[in-house]
Structure formats: structure tokens, C-alpha cells
Design a protein around this motif. Structure first.
Motif, mmCIF file in Angstrom:
data_model
loop_
_atom_site.group_PDB
_atom_site.id
_atom_site.type_symbol
_atom_site.label_atom_id
_atom_site.label_comp_id
_atom_site.label_asym_id
_atom_site.label_seq_id
_atom_site.Cartn_x
_atom_site.Cartn_y
_atom_site.Cartn_z
ATOM 1 N N VAL A 1 -1.059 1.714 -7.037
ATOM 2 C CA VAL A 1 -1.660 0.456 -6.587
ATOM 3 C C VAL A 1 -1.336 -0.659 -7.574
ATOM 4 C CG1 VAL A 1 -3.821 -0.746 -6.092
ATOM 5 C CG2 VAL A 1 -3.499 1.605 -5.304
ATOM 6 N N LEU A 2 -1.393 -0.366 -8.867
ATOM 7 C CA LEU A 2 -1.073 -1.370 -9.880
ATOM 8 C C LEU A 2 0.364 -1.849 -9.731
ATOM 9 C CD1 LEU A 2 -1.633 -2.960 -12.513
ATOM 10 C CD2 LEU A 2 -0.948 -0.900 -13.768
ATOM 11 N N LEU A 3 1.296 -0.941 -9.566
ATOM 12 C CA LEU A 3 2.701 -1.324 -9.443
ATOM 13 C C LEU A 3 2.942 -2.162 -8.190
ATOM 14 C CD1 LEU A 3 4.292 2.051 -10.586
ATOM 15 C CD2 LEU A 3 4.215 -0.095 -11.872
ATOM 16 N N ARG A 4 2.224 -1.845 -7.120
ATOM 17 C CA ARG A 4 2.323 -2.664 -5.909
ATOM 18 C C ARG A 4 1.718 -4.034 -6.134
ATOM 19 N NH1 ARG A 4 0.537 2.093 -1.600
ATOM 20 N NH2 ARG A 4 2.626 2.990 -1.303
ATOM 21 N N THR A 5 0.617 -4.096 -6.879
ATOM 22 C CA THR A 5 -0.015 -5.379 -7.204
ATOM 23 C C THR A 5 0.934 -6.259 -8.000
ATOM 24 O OG1 THR A 5 -2.218 -4.358 -7.216
ATOM 25 C CG2 THR A 5 -1.983 -6.447 -8.396
ATOM 26 N N LEU A 6 1.735 -5.626 -8.856
ATOM 27 C CA LEU A 6 2.709 -6.354 -9.667
ATOM 28 C C LEU A 6 3.973 -6.695 -8.867
ATOM 29 C CD1 LEU A 6 2.434 -4.249 -12.950
ATOM 30 C CD2 LEU A 6 1.478 -6.526 -12.544
ATOM 31 N N ASP A 7 4.016 -6.263 -7.595
ATOM 32 C CA ASP A 7 5.148 -6.523 -6.708
ATOM 33 C C ASP A 7 6.439 -5.904 -7.262
ATOM 34 O OD1 ASP A 7 6.217 -7.487 -4.334
ATOM 35 O OD2 ASP A 7 6.814 -9.403 -5.204
ATOM 36 N N LEU A 8 6.324 -4.688 -7.777
ATOM 37 C CA LEU A 8 7.465 -3.968 -8.318
ATOM 38 C C LEU A 8 7.873 -2.879 -7.327
ATOM 39 C CD1 LEU A 8 6.203 -3.652 -11.988
ATOM 40 C CD2 LEU A 8 7.981 -5.197 -11.139
ATOM 41 N N ALA A 9 9.091 -2.988 -6.837
ATOM 42 C CA ALA A 9 9.555 -2.065 -5.804
ATOM 43 C C ALA A 9 9.946 -0.718 -6.406
ATOM 44 C CB ALA A 9 10.746 -2.666 -5.068
ATOM 45 N N PRO A 10 9.622 0.371 -5.697
ATOM 46 C CA PRO A 10 10.067 1.682 -6.140
ATOM 47 C C PRO A 10 11.555 1.870 -5.826
ATOM 48 C CG PRO A 10 8.910 1.848 -4.047
ATOM 49 C CD PRO A 10 8.829 0.408 -4.474
ATOM 50 N N PRO A 11 12.152 2.974 -6.344
ATOM 51 C CA PRO A 11 11.513 4.051 -7.102
ATOM 52 C C PRO A 11 11.419 3.727 -8.584
ATOM 53 C CG PRO A 11 13.803 4.611 -6.697
ATOM 54 C CD PRO A 11 13.564 3.299 -5.991
ATOM 55 N N TYR A 12 10.512 4.421 -9.263
ATOM 56 C CA TYR A 12 10.195 4.149 -10.659
ATOM 57 C C TYR A 12 10.649 5.301 -11.553
ATOM 58 C CZ TYR A 12 6.889 1.343 -7.924
ATOM 59 O OH TYR A 12 6.314 0.516 -6.993
ATOM 60 N N ILE A 13 10.978 4.944 -12.787
ATOM 61 C CA ILE A 13 11.204 5.931 -13.835
ATOM 62 C C ILE A 13 9.891 6.066 -14.598
ATOM 63 C CG2 ILE A 13 12.501 6.498 -15.927
ATOM 64 C CD1 ILE A 13 14.733 4.648 -14.795
ATOM 65 N N LEU A 14 9.337 7.254 -14.638
ATOM 66 C CA LEU A 14 8.014 7.483 -15.216
ATOM 67 C C LEU A 14 8.160 8.242 -16.524
ATOM 68 C CD1 LEU A 14 6.498 8.703 -11.862
ATOM 69 C CD2 LEU A 14 6.095 6.463 -12.903
#
Length: 272
Positions: free
Chosen positions: A111-124
Motif C-alpha cells: 500500500v505504501l509503494l502504491r501511495t508513493l506511485d511507484l510501479a512494480p515490480p520491486y527489488i526487495l
């Protein structure tokens, strides 16, 4: 047991300059802004303006500053996200939890990453207990996961109760709530979705100040963790304690770049 190739030592020597420069440039990085996620106000620090999104997840009760020697070097070719979980560092405490579950942390992060408008995919990237949290994210949200890097991380492959801290966190603290959530989180993970077939790099420290037998058992846990993905690799970081990102930041930086390249991302700006 290490899966390091001969070229790895040369790469670490090269990237150590980045880590040293990062430490000189950023003695104390700002916490950044707070963002509302559900009932929590989450402190976030964003670095970099282009490239894949890499999320740095700290260990039990630790704040984003634990990544201060790693984040700047990655920001040349990635968008680096560090944040504090509720009640830690710059994040406001939410309603007190007796138990913090990995699945809850993973869903809140999405949810946080979506709030920041950051598109997936992510490196975790996760250290210690943060590694369990990013494993939960990868299992629950595989299409949003590009790659995972685990830094001497808590693992569902651990024998129950063997690697418990000899000094439990104080009752009523966030660290205590996170610690209490480890057994049920591991149980849920072992009975839930499998780890996806994404690039997985597992960094294992060697110097925990423990017995040789327990160090060997910890190494075996990390070997089995790397085997969770057909694209998994184990890297043994000789001479490092549990906080690899502070003892040997160059090893962490190189692992993240390697994972990004395995996932098909261009890291040439970081290697320029």
C-alpha cells in the motif's frame, strides 16, 4: 559452501569505493516525509530518480538509518526507498499491536509503494527480521516482485526456537511485538504460497560470536533459504557480523546490483 565466483572479490573491491563515498557524503540522512497508510503515518526516504525501485527493509525494531552506507551508492541507477515501520524511527506509532505478522507488514508495504506511485515490480532487500518480511511480500505478491536480497535474514528454514535472541526486547515495545510475530509468521509462510521463481541472493555472515556448531547450523539455514528459488544464490560474507550492511556494505551493494541484473535491469549508471 559459498557460491561466490572468482569475479565476485574483484566486484566487491570495485564497489567498496561507492560505499566509502556514500558514507562520507551522508553521515546522517534525513528521514524524509511521512505518508498516511491506513491508520499509520510512515516516514519514508526516497533517493534516486530513475531505474528499478529497490526497497530496503530494516531488522527487528531498527530504523531506516541502518541502510545509510548502502542507499546512496544504489541511487545512481535505482529509485531507493527506505522507510520506518509504525512506531519505529520517524514513523508515528499506530494502535499498539501485541503481535506484528509478516503478512501484515508485507501488505502495508505494498500500500505504501502504491501511495508513493511507484510501479512494480520491486527489488526487495531485507536484513534480519526484515528479510522475513520481504519473503512474505514475495510470496503474497509475486507479480510485484522482481528480485529479493536477504541479508543474514530470518528464515522459515530455521529450526524452531534455536536462533532466539538471548536478550529479549523490552515488553510493550515495537521490537517485542515484532519478535512475538516470528513463530506465527513462519508457520503461515510454511503453509502458504511458495516463494516465487525470482532472482534470490542470500548473504550469510560468518562472525556472530557464537559457537562453531551454531555458526555451521546458521550457514545451513541460509543454504536452504537460497534453495527456495531455482534462481537462488548464496554468498558468504567472510568476516562480517550480523549487520552486514554496516560491516561490509560493499557486499550488500554488489548483491543488489547482481540481483537487479539477473532480473533484467540496467545498472550501468551505478557501474560507470
Amino acid at each position: 559452501m559459498s557460491s561466490r565466483r572468482r569475479s565476485y572479490s574483484h566486484a566487491v573491491a570495485w564497489v567498496s569505493g561507492l560505499a566509502w563515498a556514500a558514507g562520507c557524503l551522508t553521515p546522517a540522512l534525513a528521514e524524509g516525509r511521512r505518508h498516511r497508510v491506513g491508520s499509520a503515518d510512515i516516514a519514508v526516504n526516497e533517493m534516486g530518480s530513475a531505474g528499478p525501485v529497490v526497497v530496503l527493509e530494516a531488522g527487528r525494531g531498527k530504523d531506516m538509518q541502518s541502510w545509510a552506507l548502502v542507499a546512496p551508492a544504489l541511487a545512481s541507477c535505482m529509485r531507493v526507498i527506505r522507510y520506518d515501520r509504525p512506531g519505529i524511527g520517524g514513523s508515528a506509532a499506530s494502535a499498539p499491536d501485541q503481535v506484528v505478522l509478516a503478512d501484515t507488514v508485507a501488505d502495508q508495504l505494498l500500500v505504501l509503494l502504491r501511495t508513493l506511485d511507484l510501479a512494480p515490480p520491486y527489488i526487495l532487500v531485507g536484513h534480519s527480521l526484515g528479510g522475513l518480511y520481504v519473503q512474505a511480500f514475495a510470496r503474497l505478491h509475486p507479480t510485484a516482485t522482481a528480485a529479493v536480497v536477504l541479508v543474514d535474514a530470518t528464515s522459515p528454514a530455521e529450526p524452531p526456537g534455536v536462533f532466539v535472541s538471548p536478550t529479549p526486547p523490552a515488553s510493550g515495545t515495537v521490537a517485542a511485538a515484532e519478535e512475538a510475530g516470528v513463530p506465527p509468521s513462519i508457520a503461515a509462510m510454511n503453509s502458504g504460497p511458495p516463494f516465487p521463481p525470482v532472482p534470490l541472493i542470500v548473504l550469510a555472515a560468518t562472525d556472530h560470536g557464537d559457537t562453531l556448531e551454531r555458526e555451521a547450523l546458521w550457514r545451513d539455514v541460509q543454504v536452504r533459504t537460497a534453495a527456495l528459488s531455482p534462481r537462488g544464490r548464496l554468498i558468504v560474507v567472510e568476516g562480517s557480523g550480523h549487520f552486514v550492511q554496516q560491516d561490509k556494505p560493499a557486499a550488500v551493494i554488489q548483491a543488489v546490483l547482481q540481483a537487479a541484473e539477473m532480473a533484467g535491469f540496467d545498472t550501468s549508471d551505478c557501474r560507470a
